[in-house]
Design a protein around this motif. Structure first.
Motif, mmCIF file in Angstrom:
data_model
loop_
_atom_site.group_PDB
_atom_site.id
_atom_site.type_symbol
_atom_site.label_atom_id
_atom_site.label_comp_id
_atom_site.label_asym_id
_atom_site.label_seq_id
_atom_site.Cartn_x
_atom_site.Cartn_y
_atom_site.Cartn_z
ATOM 1 N N ARG A 1 1.497 8.989 12.018
ATOM 2 C CA ARG A 1 0.342 8.576 11.207
ATOM 3 C C ARG A 1 -0.995 8.756 11.932
ATOM 4 N NH1 ARG A 1 -1.371 3.053 8.872
ATOM 5 N NH2 ARG A 1 0.305 2.115 10.102
ATOM 6 N N ARG B 1 0.815 -1.225 0.000
ATOM 7 C CA ARG B 1 0.000 0.000 0.000
ATOM 8 C C ARG B 1 0.842 1.266 0.000
ATOM 9 N NH1 ARG B 1 -4.142 -2.856 3.650
ATOM 10 N NH2 ARG B 1 -2.753 -2.303 5.335
ATOM 11 N N THR C 1 -2.355 5.077 4.297
ATOM 12 C CA THR C 1 -3.481 4.178 4.575
ATOM 13 C C THR C 1 -3.610 3.996 6.082
ATOM 14 O OG1 THR C 1 -2.328 2.045 4.646
ATOM 15 C CG2 THR C 1 -2.938 2.854 2.474
ATOM 16 N N ALA C 2 -4.790 3.589 6.501
ATOM 17 C CA ALA C 2 -5.016 3.252 7.905
ATOM 18 C C ALA C 2 -6.175 2.279 7.996
ATOM 19 C CB ALA C 2 -5.326 4.505 8.721
ATOM 20 N N PHE C 3 -6.294 1.676 9.182
ATOM 21 C CA PHE C 3 -7.383 0.732 9.450
ATOM 22 C C PHE C 3 -7.439 -0.352 8.371
ATOM 23 C CE2 PHE C 3 -8.743 5.060 10.878
ATOM 24 C CZ PHE C 3 -8.345 4.882 12.191
ATOM 25 N N ASP C 4 -6.302 -1.017 8.207
ATOM 26 C CA ASP C 4 -6.182 -2.131 7.252
ATOM 27 C C ASP C 4 -6.592 -1.737 5.836
ATOM 28 O OD1 ASP C 4 -5.404 -3.831 9.399
ATOM 29 O OD2 ASP C 4 -7.510 -3.915 9.980
ATOM 30 N N GLY C 5 -6.244 -0.551 5.451
ATOM 31 C CA GLY C 5 -6.482 -0.124 4.076
ATOM 32 C C GLY C 5 -7.876 0.426 3.828
ATOM 33 N N ARG D 1 -4.830 8.998 10.614
ATOM 34 C CA ARG D 1 -5.886 8.109 11.110
ATOM 35 C C ARG D 1 -7.049 8.916 11.666
ATOM 36 N NH1 ARG D 1 -1.408 5.484 13.733
ATOM 37 N NH2 ARG D 1 -0.840 3.542 12.701
HETATM 38 N N1 ASP Z 1 -1.491 -0.638 10.490
HETATM 39 C C1 ASP Z 1 -2.816 -0.883 10.067
HETATM 40 C C2 ASP Z 1 -3.003 -0.361 8.645
HETATM 41 O O1 ASP Z 1 -2.098 0.148 8.060
HETATM 42 C C3 ASP Z 1 -3.812 -0.267 11.009
HETATM 43 C C4 ASP Z 1 -3.437 1.110 11.458
HETATM 44 O O2 ASP Z 1 -2.364 1.221 12.031
HETATM 45 O O3 ASP Z 1 -4.189 2.062 11.248
HETATM 46 O O4 ASP Z 1 -4.029 -0.427 8.099
#
Ligand code: ASP
Ligand code: TMP
Length: 243
Positions: free
Chosen positions: A211, A11, A33-37, A215
Motif C-alpha cells: 500500500r 473503507r 485509502t490512506a492517512f485515515d481515509g 500512499r
Molecule cells: N492505516 C491508516 C489508514 O488506512 C493510515 C495508513 O496506513 O496510511 O488510513
C-alpha cells in the motif's frame, strides 16, 4: 450458506450476515485509502487480489496451528468468516525499519531490526490509531491480561511462520498489522492479511509491493499486488483474477 443483508461497511471491506449467526461473509472492495481515509482511490481488481492473498495466508497459518476467522473462499472477492467480537487493538510486528519507525524515531528505512518489534495501536481512526502499551490496554479494559499475552505470542508466531514463507518467494516481510477477535472463548486472527496491511518488498531490488505505492503515489499498485499474489500462489492459480 446464504448471504443476507449488510452487517457493517468499512473503507475497504463489507461484512454481510448469513443464515448462520456464527458466520459472516467478508467482501473485499476495490477502494484504496490512506492517512485515515484522507486519501481515497479505487484500484480495479484489488478486492479480488486481496481476497486471494488473505485466503491463502489464513489457510497457511491454519495449517501451522494459528486459529483465524477464515472458513473458506466463497467468490472471487468474498470469504466466509467466523463472526468475532473485534478487540480494538491493532498489533503491528516489524522486522525492518519503515513507515512510523522512520517518522517517529528517525531510523533509516530498510535497516533490519536485531529482533522483531511488536507494537499496539488503539483501533480508532478518528484519533489516527495512537500507539498504546500494555498498561493502557489494562487501564482502559481493552482486553484481559491473558489476552494481551496471547496477542503478543500469536503475533510473534505469525511472524515466525510468514517471514520464511515470504522469503522463499524472494519477498521481504518488512512489517504487518494484525487484528484479533473473540469467538466462543477463542482468540482468532481476524480482518485481513494483504498488501493493504503489510509492507512487502522484493528481496533483491527492495521494490515496494504494498500500500505504500498508493500512499506515496508511486503508481503500479495493482501490478505490485498481483506480483505478490503470483509469487504466493504460483502463476497458474492466480490467472483467474487477471481481468
Ligand atoms: N492505516 C491508516 C489508514 O488506512 C493510515 C495508513 O496506513 O496510511 O488510513
Ligand atoms: P506504520 O509504519 O504506519 O505504523 O504501519 C506499520 C504496518 O502496519 C504497515 O504494514 C501498515 C500496517 N497498518 C495498517 O495496515 N493499518 C493501520 O491502521 C496501521 C496503523 C498500520
Amino acid at each position: 450458506m446464504e448471504k443476507l443483508d449488510l452487517f457493517l461497511e468499512g473503507r475497504t471491506k463489507r461484512l454481510y450476515r448469513t443464515d448462520n449467526e456464527n458466520f459472516l461473509i467478508l467482501e473485499f472492495k476495490d477502494n484504496a485509502t490512506a492517512f485515515d481515509g484522507q486519501k481515497k482511490g479505487k484500484i480495479e481488481g484489488k478486492g479480488a487480489i486481496n481476497n486471494q492473498i488473505s485466503s491463502h495466508l489464513f489457510k497457511y497459518l491454519e495449517s501451522h496451528h494459528v486459529a483465524t476467522h477464515f472458513d473458506r473462499s466463497v467468490s472471487p472477492t468474498e470469504m466466509l468468516v467466523k463472526k468475532v467480537e473485534i478487540i480494538p487493538i491493532e498489533v503491528v510486528v516489524r522486522n525492518v525499519v519503515s513507515g512510523r519507525m522512520v517518522t517517529l524515531y528517525g531510523w533509516k528505512e530498510g535497516e533490519e531490526l536485531k529482533c522483531p518489534v511488536v507494537e499496539y495501536y488503539l483501533k480508532d481512526n478518528s484519533l489516527s490509531d495512537p500507539m498504546i502499551n500494555e498498561s493502557h490496554v489494562m487501564a482502559f479494559e481493552l482486553a484481559e491480561a491473558e489476552e494481551v499475552k496471547a496477542l503478543n505470542r500469536i503475533a510473534r508466531k505469525v511472524n515466525v511462520i510468514l517471514r520464511p514463507f515470504f522469503d522463499r518467494r524472494e519477498l521481504l516481510l518488512v512489517d504487518f498489522k494484525l487484528e484479533f477477535g473473540r469467538h466462543k472463548n477463542y482468540l482468532l486472527v481476524a480482518d485481513e492479511i494483504s498488501p493493504d496491511t503489510c509492507r512487502i518488498w522484493d528481496k533483491k531490488s527492495k521494490k515496494k509491493l504494498d500500500r505504500d505505492r498508493f500512499r506515496k503515489d508511486m503508481g503500479g499498485v495493482k501490478d505490485a499486488y498481483q506480483e505478490v499474489l503470483t509469487r504466493i500462489v504460483g502463476a497458474e492459480s492466480s490467472q483467474s483474477v487477471i481481468t
